[in-house]
Design a protein around this motif. Sequence first.
Motif, mmCIF file in Angstrom:
data_model
loop_
_atom_site.group_PDB
_atom_site.id
_atom_site.type_symbol
_atom_site.label_atom_id
_atom_site.label_comp_id
_atom_site.label_asym_id
_atom_site.label_seq_id
_atom_site.Cartn_x
_atom_site.Cartn_y
_atom_site.Cartn_z
ATOM 1 N N ASP A 80 0.823 -1.218 0.000
ATOM 2 C CA ASP A 80 0.000 0.000 0.000
ATOM 3 C C ASP A 80 0.853 1.262 0.000
ATOM 4 O OD1 ASP A 80 -2.310 -1.468 0.004
ATOM 5 O OD2 ASP A 80 -2.675 -1.261 2.153
ATOM 6 N N THR A 81 2.118 1.131 0.385
ATOM 7 C CA THR A 81 2.952 2.336 0.502
ATOM 8 C C THR A 81 4.214 2.304 -0.345
ATOM 9 O OG1 THR A 81 3.986 1.368 2.481
ATOM 10 C CG2 THR A 81 2.160 2.884 2.836
ATOM 11 N N VAL A 82 4.752 1.127 -0.652
ATOM 12 C CA VAL A 82 5.998 1.050 -1.418
ATOM 13 C C VAL A 82 5.890 -0.046 -2.468
ATOM 14 C CG1 VAL A 82 7.364 1.865 0.551
ATOM 15 C CG2 VAL A 82 7.135 -0.604 0.156
ATOM 16 N N GLY A 83 6.886 -0.078 -3.362
ATOM 17 C CA GLY A 83 6.981 -1.163 -4.328
ATOM 18 C C GLY A 83 6.549 -0.831 -5.735
ATOM 19 N N SER A 84 5.911 0.328 -5.945
ATOM 20 C CA SER A 84 5.487 0.716 -7.292
ATOM 21 C C SER A 84 5.300 2.224 -7.357
ATOM 22 C CB SER A 84 4.182 0.005 -7.686
ATOM 23 O OG SER A 84 3.145 0.325 -6.788
ATOM 24 N N LEU A 85 5.327 2.742 -8.570
ATOM 25 C CA LEU A 85 5.103 4.172 -8.795
ATOM 26 C C LEU A 85 3.609 4.397 -8.998
ATOM 27 C CD1 LEU A 85 8.036 5.014 -11.284
ATOM 28 C CD2 LEU A 85 8.026 5.099 -8.772
ATOM 29 N N GLU A 86 2.922 4.801 -7.935
ATOM 30 C CA GLU A 86 1.496 5.055 -7.984
ATOM 31 C C GLU A 86 1.162 6.237 -7.089
ATOM 32 O OE1 GLU A 86 -1.166 1.409 -8.180
ATOM 33 O OE2 GLU A 86 0.642 0.541 -7.246
ATOM 34 N N THR A 87 0.161 6.982 -7.480
ATOM 35 C CA THR A 87 -0.272 8.141 -6.702
ATOM 36 C C THR A 87 -0.633 7.723 -5.282
ATOM 37 O OG1 THR A 87 -1.097 9.249 -8.686
ATOM 38 C CG2 THR A 87 -1.948 10.007 -6.573
ATOM 39 N N GLY A 88 -0.111 8.462 -4.317
ATOM 40 C CA GLY A 88 -0.390 8.210 -2.922
ATOM 41 C C GLY A 88 0.651 7.375 -2.216
ATOM 42 N N LYS A 89 1.484 6.692 -2.987
ATOM 43 C CA LYS A 89 2.526 5.871 -2.358
ATOM 44 C C LYS A 89 3.740 6.729 -1.999
ATOM 45 C CE LYS A 89 1.283 1.332 -4.089
ATOM 46 N NZ LYS A 89 1.776 0.045 -4.626
ATOM 47 N N ASN A 90 4.594 6.155 -1.165
ATOM 48 C CA ASN A 90 5.806 6.865 -0.775
ATOM 49 C C ASN A 90 6.612 7.274 -2.002
ATOM 50 O OD1 ASN A 90 5.011 6.226 1.798
ATOM 51 N ND2 ASN A 90 6.764 4.935 2.269
ATOM 52 N N ALA A 91 7.188 8.461 -1.954
ATOM 53 C CA ALA A 91 8.040 8.929 -3.048
ATOM 54 C C ALA A 91 9.429 8.328 -2.874
ATOM 55 C CB ALA A 91 8.099 10.444 -3.061
ATOM 56 N N ASP A 92 9.490 7.006 -3.097
ATOM 57 C CA ASP A 92 10.744 6.248 -3.080
ATOM 58 C C ASP A 92 11.071 5.918 -4.526
ATOM 59 O OD1 ASP A 92 10.473 6.353 -0.334
ATOM 60 O OD2 ASP A 92 10.000 4.229 -0.099
ATOM 61 N N LEU A 93 12.094 6.585 -5.060
ATOM 62 C CA LEU A 93 12.389 6.505 -6.486
ATOM 63 C C LEU A 93 13.857 6.205 -6.725
ATOM 64 C CD1 LEU A 93 10.727 9.905 -7.531
ATOM 65 C CD2 LEU A 93 9.569 7.700 -7.250
ATOM 66 N N VAL A 94 14.118 5.469 -7.806
ATOM 67 C CA VAL A 94 15.475 5.252 -8.278
ATOM 68 C C VAL A 94 15.543 5.732 -9.726
ATOM 69 C CG1 VAL A 94 17.239 3.525 -8.820
ATOM 70 C CG2 VAL A 94 15.880 3.308 -6.733
ATOM 71 N N VAL A 95 16.536 6.545 -10.025
ATOM 72 C CA VAL A 95 16.744 7.065 -11.372
ATOM 73 C C VAL A 95 17.978 6.411 -11.950
ATOM 74 C CG1 VAL A 95 17.079 9.130 -12.785
ATOM 75 C CG2 VAL A 95 15.741 9.274 -10.663
ATOM 76 N N VAL A 96 17.836 5.810 -13.150
ATOM 77 C CA VAL A 96 18.967 5.181 -13.826
ATOM 78 C C VAL A 96 19.079 5.745 -15.233
ATOM 79 C CG1 VAL A 96 18.775 3.050 -12.491
ATOM 80 C CG2 VAL A 96 17.603 3.229 -14.695
ATOM 81 N N ASP A 97 20.277 5.655 -15.782
ATOM 82 C CA ASP A 97 20.504 6.042 -17.172
ATOM 83 C C ASP A 97 19.756 5.070 -18.082
ATOM 84 O OD1 ASP A 97 22.163 5.761 -19.822
ATOM 85 O OD2 ASP A 97 22.726 7.702 -18.974
ATOM 86 N N SER A 98 19.034 5.584 -19.060
ATOM 87 C CA SER A 98 18.198 4.738 -19.906
ATOM 88 C C SER A 98 18.988 3.885 -20.875
ATOM 89 C CB SER A 98 17.189 5.588 -20.690
ATOM 90 O OG SER A 98 16.224 6.157 -19.831
ATOM 91 N N GLU A 99 20.260 4.175 -21.077
ATOM 92 C CA GLU A 99 21.085 3.356 -21.970
ATOM 93 C C GLU A 99 21.961 2.381 -21.196
ATOM 94 O OE1 GLU A 99 23.244 5.746 -24.723
ATOM 95 O OE2 GLU A 99 21.442 6.578 -25.646
ATOM 96 N N SER A 100 22.670 2.866 -20.196
ATOM 97 C CA SER A 100 23.596 2.014 -19.446
ATOM 98 C C SER A 100 22.951 1.314 -18.253
ATOM 99 C CB SER A 100 24.769 2.852 -18.940
ATOM 100 O OG SER A 100 24.344 3.771 -17.937
ATOM 101 N N TYR A 101 21.834 1.859 -17.773
ATOM 102 C CA TYR A 101 21.146 1.400 -16.556
ATOM 103 C C TYR A 101 21.987 1.583 -15.298
ATOM 104 C CZ TYR A 101 17.723 -0.318 -19.816
ATOM 105 O OH TYR A 101 16.778 -0.386 -20.822
ATOM 106 N N ASP A 102 22.966 2.466 -15.371
ATOM 107 C CA ASP A 102 23.725 2.835 -14.178
ATOM 108 C C ASP A 102 22.884 3.750 -13.295
ATOM 109 O OD1 ASP A 102 26.071 1.445 -14.813
ATOM 110 O OD2 ASP A 102 26.778 3.084 -16.078
ATOM 111 N N LEU A 103 23.029 3.597 -11.999
ATOM 112 C CA LEU A 103 22.295 4.428 -11.050
ATOM 113 C C LEU A 103 22.747 5.885 -11.144
ATOM 114 C CD1 LEU A 103 20.706 3.778 -7.921
ATOM 115 C CD2 LEU A 103 22.697 5.161 -7.476
ATOM 116 N N VAL A 104 21.781 6.780 -11.103
ATOM 117 C CA VAL A 104 22.060 8.210 -11.188
ATOM 118 C C VAL A 104 21.612 8.950 -9.933
ATOM 119 C CG1 VAL A 104 21.517 10.325 -12.454
ATOM 120 C CG2 VAL A 104 21.928 8.203 -13.709
ATOM 121 N N ALA A 105 20.454 8.590 -9.399
ATOM 122 C CA ALA A 105 19.933 9.307 -8.233
ATOM 123 C C ALA A 105 18.961 8.416 -7.473
ATOM 124 C CB ALA A 105 19.239 10.600 -8.656
#
Length: 398
Positions: free
Chosen positions: A345-370
């Motif tokens: 209900d709070t984590v595990g997917s990007l959905e409205t109302g859930k915790n803003a827990d995000l991982v940003v990766v480069d779309s080509e290399s898939y290296d972590l960015v933020a």
Amino acid sequence: MSADRIVLSGARLVLPGGVVEDGRLAVEGTRIAGLGGATSAGDLDLTGYTVVPGFVDLHVHGGGGASYASGIAEEALKAARTHLEHGTTTTMASTVTGEIDEVARQAAVLSELVEDGVLAGVHFEGPFISRNRCGAHRPDLLRDPDPALVRKLVDAARGHARMVTLAPELPGGLESVRMLADLGVIAAVGHTDSDYARTLEAIEAGATVATHLFNGMPGIAHRAPGPIVALLEDERVTVELINDGVHLHPSVLGLAYGTAGASRVALITDAMGAAGMGDGLYPLGPLQVEVRDGVAMLADGSSIAGSTLTLDAAFKRSVTVNGLTLGQAVESLSAAPARLLGLADTVGSLETGKNADLVVVDSESYDLVAVMRGGRWITGAEWLVPRAGQPATGSVRR
């Protein structure tokens, strides 16, 4: 844009319903406030990047040179921070085999960090495991899973015990599985010499997890399928896999996905203190571990001793080496473990109302960015650049 509102736009978003290109995601305070809408000045420009939900690790012993089994709060904080910086926004702390009273003391310390919101719970791996499959656990400290001893550890966690790994073939094993299920604690089958029939009994008694499937258990034989087949074929069981290129051959990982599907796979690290560090000597509970070329082994060379994996590396490997889709990788790194822990209900997917827990990766290399947790940037803030027209409040650019 208000100080507590951040809007990311231009990113590829991996959502429960599929992958959205050039997506837009709004964060207000600690929550995801909305998805979609027109790009505007002041949005954080994530063109060329992919946003996935924060990772959920069910099974991790340490990192950053620190161990959860130390029983020292500062070390536990360091370990949690190390994995957070690699995208694990929800983490369980795993203990290792030790004297019962010492493990109980460790659990009490870790429970305080659960109450502080640092950890999601405590996982007891050992001492209720098979001597024949003990791996990096001290054989002389192993105990049969007497329900009274199992309950002692669960109680020491003050309501924050989330999982106990045990070998169901040992005396008291099935009784302990039933007790754990009644208490709402996950019973996991692992470090076991169980056969197929006894493993089925454990599942019927309430076991719902396979601790690092394939590792620490008999292999599959054509007349003796053993625990692996029983755990893979039952839809009630979530199977942990360590995707570091050391513990499992890619074809074995593919077999697990082909049988269980991404929704029943939880990719874990099983990381010890060397995660995020270099080669050298590290403690793992009462044992000494030597790390060479990123591979952790007991100092005497007798067994692999956990991993040095972080979940951002597991995500990248899953997509670039194993050929998982972004949706499959996110399912196994975020959604499936969140469901298992009762946190969907709070984590595990990007959905409205859930915790803003995000991982940003480069779309080509898939290296972590933020990494963002609870609406706050953990890493990547130094690259935050807004679209033209507004002062900087956050967007990833290098």
